[in-house]
Scaffold this active site. Structure first.
Site, short mmCIF file in Angstrom:
data_model
loop_
_atom_site.label_atom_id
_atom_site.label_comp_id
_atom_site.label_asym_id
_atom_site.label_seq_id
_atom_site.Cartn_x
_atom_site.Cartn_y
_atom_site.Cartn_z
N TRP A 177 0.80 -1.22 0.00
CA TRP A 177 0.00 0.00 0.00
C TRP A 177 0.83 1.28 0.00
CZ3 TRP A 177 2.18 2.11 4.15
CH2 TRP A 177 2.69 1.24 5.13
N PRO A 202 -3.64 -5.72 -5.89
CA PRO A 202 -3.08 -4.58 -5.14
C PRO A 202 -3.44 -4.76 -3.67
CG PRO A 202 -5.03 -3.89 -6.38
CD PRO A 202 -4.84 -5.36 -6.66
N GLY A 252 6.70 -6.34 -0.72
CA GLY A 252 6.05 -6.31 0.59
C GLY A 252 7.04 -6.70 1.67
N GLU A 274 10.79 -7.88 -3.63
CA GLU A 274 11.37 -6.63 -3.11
C GLU A 274 10.83 -6.47 -1.71
OE1 GLU A 274 13.43 -4.64 -4.78
OE2 GLU A 274 13.37 -5.69 -6.69
N LEU A 275 11.71 -6.61 -0.71
CA LEU A 275 11.23 -6.76 0.67
C LEU A 275 11.65 -5.60 1.58
CD1 LEU A 275 12.00 -10.59 0.77
CD2 LEU A 275 9.89 -9.46 0.07
N GLU A 406 12.53 -3.10 11.39
CA GLU A 406 12.06 -2.05 10.49
C GLU A 406 10.82 -1.39 11.12
OE1 GLU A 406 9.98 -3.44 6.97
OE2 GLU A 406 10.92 -1.88 5.76
#
Ligand code: NAD
Length: 537
Positions: A177, A202, A252, A274-275, A406
């Site tokens: 998102w 999405p 995500g 892609e993390l 993170e």
């Protein structure tokens, strides 16, 4: 920290209004129209979509099922056969027309991005720029990169070999998102120009931007049905997409990335992931402090810090640490927060209650264990339900959650370091390896530091945008930050299978067959192999 506007929850059925009566754009009619483009059967359960700007409902989407995904993939597959036969130049022309349409319709797209994600308009504009750059780049690269290329053969002149790039078929895209336009559409652009169809899920919170963008792609000439948007929960719709497609592009969290990797492994299909990241900035004693302060402000707080490549750790030479910290804190405290859908404010809302909770948890945990809040540290519900001040911490220690986890929000920790070796060691001391930044007036020294950092992109005298905008260069994560790369040739060719087609000549038939004289055949080839070593290539 200044608030330039306030909004409250709206009750209006057609548009959610602010206290001043300014409706959130777009209104309900537009989101309802977009929701009808979703490839989900009639009568499915529906979910309200609320705007983080004021917590009001801005639309609703149907919750798809695995049957919906199966039907979407079948239809996409049918349309893809014709698309794969369409000359690459014609496919590229669609992207160039889309480029123009995005720029033309930017205000509408900016409204949608802000309404469903809550970010400040200036950061939503980054998404418009990315679309234009990506569409132009892949439209220009694809005809060259996808052209069959002549390959060197074992027996030059006797065999002629070409490498072809065959589309994978149907590519599944699963997106988060935080960049509703970029992360749903940019990777799809590369896959589409390579001749694939797309089935995309999405994130449930941000479906409308993607729906409008794919509508613009159809207006630009993309065949109807080539892109299928299926909305719904990741655990159902996302899983079903991996079950039925030929390649998966996922963006995500690292946790979901691992689940997707094992599901893709079961089916032996390729995937790119892609993390997450815990990105570090190193500031050396000779850095230009004005640039470092401004670069860190953007690097940490653009997109309300909800950017996979944003900076969450700053390692600054102790000689300048207190000067830097004071000046940085002053600049951060001056940032304007607002839920306005106009240019001006620098920081928007967090995207959801979950994001706000994570911010609160990290700040409270750090403060309880002895960290110092230099600036920020408070939620701002009077601006919008999920607003939180950009926050700077010092005195962070290993036992605090914020040290290694993170946050994915407007929170950064500053650590003074006494040597460059210490800075590099600390920057690399993480499971992640997505992005890093080095500030120094000595570019040679900065490059030498950069190559020691275990990160997929390193920006010198910038937080993240230079490497991101260099679309000709691969972008992605090392370690737990990803598998594969987006951007560059790699970002296009990963959506294709390489196919080698070799033609053998009649002369080769005579020389290359052992026939009834295997000894002569072996002797002949020994001579050829010895001679081949002296050829230039
Ligand atoms: P998330 O992993 O929770 O969700 C991402 C998408 O995956 C959503 O559409 C979700 O519905 C779907 N999903 C969830 N579980 C699934 C499953 N089991 N199978 C299939 N699909 C599933 O991530 P998020 O919280 O939405 O996004 C934030 C994270 O994304 C952060 O960690 C951030 O660093 C990362 N991110 C990385 C990049 C990058 O380019 N490296 C870019 C943006 C965000």
């Amino acid at each position: 920290m200044t608030a330039t506007d306030t909004r409250t929850e709206a009750t209006d059925d057609h548009a959610s209004s602010t206290t001043t009566g300014t409706p959130i754009r777009p209104g309900r009619m537009e989101t309802d129209r977009l929701a009808r483009r979703v490839s989900v059967a009639e009568g499915r359960e529906r979910k309200d979509i609320t705007s983080p700007l004021n917590g009001a409902v801005i639309g609703e989407i149907p919750l798809g099922t695995s049957e919906d995904v199966a039907a979407a993939v079948a239809e996409a597959r049918r349309v893809q056969r014709r698309w794969a036969e369409t000359p690459v130049k014609e496919r590229a022309a669609v992207l160039l027309r889309y480029h123009d349409l995005v720029l033309e319709h930017q205000d509408e797209l900016l409204d949608l991005i802000q309404a469903e994600n809550g970010k400040a308009r200036v950061w939503a504009f980054e998404e418009i720029m990315d679309q234009a750059v990506t569409a132009r780049y892949y439209a220009r690269l694809a005809p060259r990169a996808l052209r069959p290329s002549i390959r060197m053969t074992a027996m030059p002149g006797l065999v002629s070999t070409r490498e072809h790039h065959v589309p994978k078929g149907v590519v599944g895209v699963i997106s988060p998102w935080n960049y509703p336009l970029v992360l749903a559409v940019s990777d799809a652009l590369a896959a589409l120009v390579a001749g694939n169809a797309i089935v995309i899920k999405p994130d449930s919170q941000t479906p409308f931007t993607a729906l409008r963008a794919f509508e613009l792609l159809e207006e630009a000439g993309l065949p109807e049905g080539l892109v299928q948007v299926v909305t719904g929960p990741g655990t159902k719709v996302g899983k079903a997409i991996i079950e039925a497609t030929d390649y998966v592009m996922f963006t995500g969290s690292t946790a979901t990335g691992k689940a997707i990797a094992s599901q893709a492994a079961e089916r032996l299909i390729g995937f790119s992931a892609e993390l997450g990241g815990k990105n570090a900035m190193i500031i050396t004693a000779d850095a230009d402090l004005d640039r470092a302060v401004e670069g860190a402000t953007v690097g940490c707080f653009a997109n309300t810090g909800q950017l996979c490549i944003s900076i969450e750790r700053i390692y600054v030479d102790q000689a300048i640490a207190s000067t830097f910290t004071n000046r940085f804190a002053e600049r951060v405290a001056s940032l304007t927060l607002s839920a306005d859908q106009e240019y001006g404010p620098e920081v928007g809302s967090l995207a959801s209650a979950a994001q706000l909770e994570k911010m609160r948890e990290h700040v409270t945990d750090a403060e309880d264990k002895g960290a110092r809040i230099v600036t920020g540290g408070k939620a701002r519900p009077e601006i919008g339900p999920f607003f939180y001040e950009p926050t700077v911490l010092t005195d962070v220690t290993e036992d605090m959650d914020v040290y290694a986890e993170e946050t994915f929000g407007p929170l950064v920790s500053i650590y003074p370091v006494s040597t460059i070796d210490d800075a590099v060691r600390a920057a690399n001391d993480t499971e992640y390896g997505l992005n890093a930044s080095v500030y120094s007036s000595d570019t040679k020294k900065a490059r030498a530091i950069a190559v020691r950092l275990m990160a997929g992109t390193v920006n010198i005298n910038d937080g993240y945008s230079s490497a991101w905008a260099t679309i000709d260069a691969p972008m992605g994560g090392m370690k737990a930050s990803g598998v594969g790369r987006r951007h560059g040739r790699e970002g296009l060719l990963k959506y294709t299978e390489s196919q080698t087609i070799a033609v053998r000549s009649a002369t080769a038939e005579k020389i290359q067959t052992p026939g009834t004289d295997p000894v002569g055949y072996a002797r002949r080839f020994t001579k050829i192999l010895k001679a081949a070593k002296h050829l230039p290539r």
